[in-house]
Motif scaffolding. Structure first.
Motif, PDB file in Angstrom:
ATOM      1  N   GLU A 139      53.318  30.021  41.687  1.00 45.22           N
ATOM      2  CA  GLU A 139      52.065  30.731  41.928  1.00 45.22           C
ATOM      3  C   GLU A 139      52.314  32.223  42.110  1.00 45.22           C
ATOM      4  O   GLU A 139      51.625  33.058  41.529  1.00 45.22           O
ATOM      5  N   THR A 140      53.321  32.548  42.914  1.00 45.07           N
ATOM      6  CA  THR A 140      53.677  33.952  43.152  1.00 45.07           C
ATOM      7  C   THR A 140      54.184  34.597  41.868  1.00 45.07           C
ATOM      8  O   THR A 140      53.819  35.724  41.537  1.00 45.07           O
TER       9      THR A 140
ATOM     10  N   GLN B 118      51.365  35.446  39.545  1.00 43.62           N
ATOM     11  CA  GLN B 118      50.455  36.486  40.024  1.00 43.62           C
ATOM     12  C   GLN B 118      51.012  37.884  39.782  1.00 43.62           C
ATOM     13  O   GLN B 118      50.267  38.854  39.856  1.00 43.62           O
ATOM     14  N   ARG B 119      52.289  37.986  39.479  1.00 47.12           N
ATOM     15  CA  ARG B 119      52.882  39.293  39.179  1.00 47.12           C
ATOM     16  C   ARG B 119      52.477  39.735  37.785  1.00 47.12           C
ATOM     17  O   ARG B 119      52.161  38.917  36.925  1.00 47.12           O
ATOM     18  N   SER B 120      52.539  41.025  37.567  1.00 49.97           N
ATOM     19  CA  SER B 120      52.310  41.539  36.214  1.00 49.97           C
ATOM     20  C   SER B 120      53.409  41.011  35.310  1.00 49.97           C
ATOM     21  O   SER B 120      54.588  41.033  35.691  1.00 49.97           O
TER      22      SER B 120
ATOM     23  N   TRP C  54      43.240  27.306  38.094  1.00 48.89           N
ATOM     24  CA  TRP C  54      43.599  28.632  38.615  1.00 48.89           C
ATOM     25  C   TRP C  54      44.989  29.025  38.105  1.00 48.89           C
ATOM     26  O   TRP C  54      45.185  30.138  37.620  1.00 48.89           O
ATOM     27  N   LEU C  55      45.947  28.101  38.197  1.00 50.43           N
ATOM     28  CA  LEU C  55      47.295  28.372  37.678  1.00 50.43           C
ATOM     29  C   LEU C  55      47.268  28.616  36.167  1.00 50.43           C
ATOM     30  O   LEU C  55      47.939  29.515  35.664  1.00 50.43           O
TER      31      LEU C  55
ATOM     32  N   LEU D  33      46.140  32.077  35.496  1.00 50.24           N
ATOM     33  CA  LEU D  33      47.206  33.039  35.801  1.00 50.24           C
ATOM     34  C   LEU D  33      48.244  33.038  34.684  1.00 50.24           C
ATOM     35  O   LEU D  33      48.727  34.094  34.267  1.00 50.24           O
TER      36      LEU D  33
ATOM     37  N   CYS E 247      47.855  35.065  31.288  1.00 55.40           N
ATOM     38  CA  CYS E 247      48.227  36.489  31.271  1.00 55.40           C
ATOM     39  C   CYS E 247      49.686  36.699  30.854  1.00 55.40           C
ATOM     40  O   CYS E 247      50.076  37.822  30.536  1.00 55.40           O
ATOM     41  N   HIS E 248      50.485  35.657  30.868  1.00 52.29           N
ATOM     42  CA  HIS E 248      51.905  35.750  30.533  1.00 52.29           C
ATOM     43  C   HIS E 248      52.208  35.243  29.119  1.00 52.29           C
ATOM     44  O   HIS E 248      53.368  35.159  28.734  1.00 52.29           O
TER      45      HIS E 248
ATOM     46  N   LYS F  43      37.695  26.646  39.751  1.00 53.87           N
ATOM     47  CA  LYS F  43      38.984  27.159  40.238  1.00 53.87           C
ATOM     48  C   LYS F  43      38.959  27.295  41.760  1.00 53.87           C
ATOM     49  O   LYS F  43      38.047  27.876  42.312  1.00 53.87           O
TER      50      LYS F  43
ATOM     51  N   CYS G 240      42.099  28.241  44.609  1.00 54.51           N
ATOM     52  CA  CYS G 240      43.536  28.493  44.768  1.00 54.51           C
ATOM     53  C   CYS G 240      43.995  27.899  46.087  1.00 54.51           C
ATOM     54  O   CYS G 240      43.225  27.711  47.009  1.00 54.51           O
TER      55      CYS G 240
END
Length: 198
Positions: free
Chosen positions: A72-73, A76-78, A104-105, A108, A111-112, A194, A196
């Motif tokens: 999760e962490t 959440q990073r760029s 939710w995951l 996230l 974005c990657h 969603k 979290c």
């Protein structure tokens, strides 16, 4: 499910959750790189020393990279890297009440992704099917009995009752001639919910 997800994977692969190390072994022949994100020191101590040398010894196989972190962490990073496939496997059970957290995951993880990449959450379609079965059971109740049916669930399955409440609200007081149409709405609804931190 692990095998089928691995067959749908390719390129640069990010794995959220090492588990027993099955997916990395299945995906290795299709991967250009493998990055595993795992937070549990116990899992790492047991599984990593077994699969890391095996994967590195494969002809043309990528040596996996381990990131010790909570997925999760990490998500959440760029993003500093883009992945063609992101496989998420950080839940212990296939339970529909986990879907809001998994959504939710998933969002996230998107974005990657590299262009054309995909996110594959373990057991997602199975959990959607479980949710759909619960919706079907709820909606087959006579309109006047749905609230009491749902209230009974709130005692023994509060998270499930919370997840089903919008379904009961959406179809309150309506007899359903088209259960399939209602279930299609339920699938769209659950894919978008969603929460979290479940």
């Amino acid at each position: 499910m692990m095998y089928n997800n691995a067959r749908a994977s390719n390129g640069h692969v990010l794995i959220g959750g090492l588990g027993l190390g099955l997916y990395p072994q299945y995906v290795a022949p299709r991967a250009r790189s493998i990055t595993v994100v795992e937070r549990s020191a116990d899992i790492i101590a047991i599984v990593w020393p077994v699969i890391e040398p095996v994967l590195c010894a494969l002809p043309n196989g990528p040596c996996p990279r381990l990131v010790i972190a909570d997925v999760e962490t990490f998500l959440q990073r760029s993003p500093d890297e883009r992945y063609d496939t992101i496989f998420l496997d950080t839940w212990e059970e296939l339970n529909a009440v986990r879907l809001p957290h998994i959504n939710w995951l998933r969002d996230l993880a998107i974005c990657h992704l590299a262009p054309g990449g995909r996110v594959l959450p373990w057991g997602y379609h199975w959990m959607v099917r479980l949710f759909e079965e619960a919706c079907s059971e709820l909606l087959r109740q006579p309109p006047g009995h749905r609230a009491s049916w749902l209230a009974k669930r709130s005692w023994d399955q509060p998270a499930a009752a919370t997840l089903l409440a919008p379904v009961a609200e959406r179809f309150a007081g309506r007899a359903l001639d088209d259960l399939n149409g209602a279930l299609a709405w339920c699938r769209r609804y659950i894919a978008g919910v969603k929460w979290c931190g479940l």
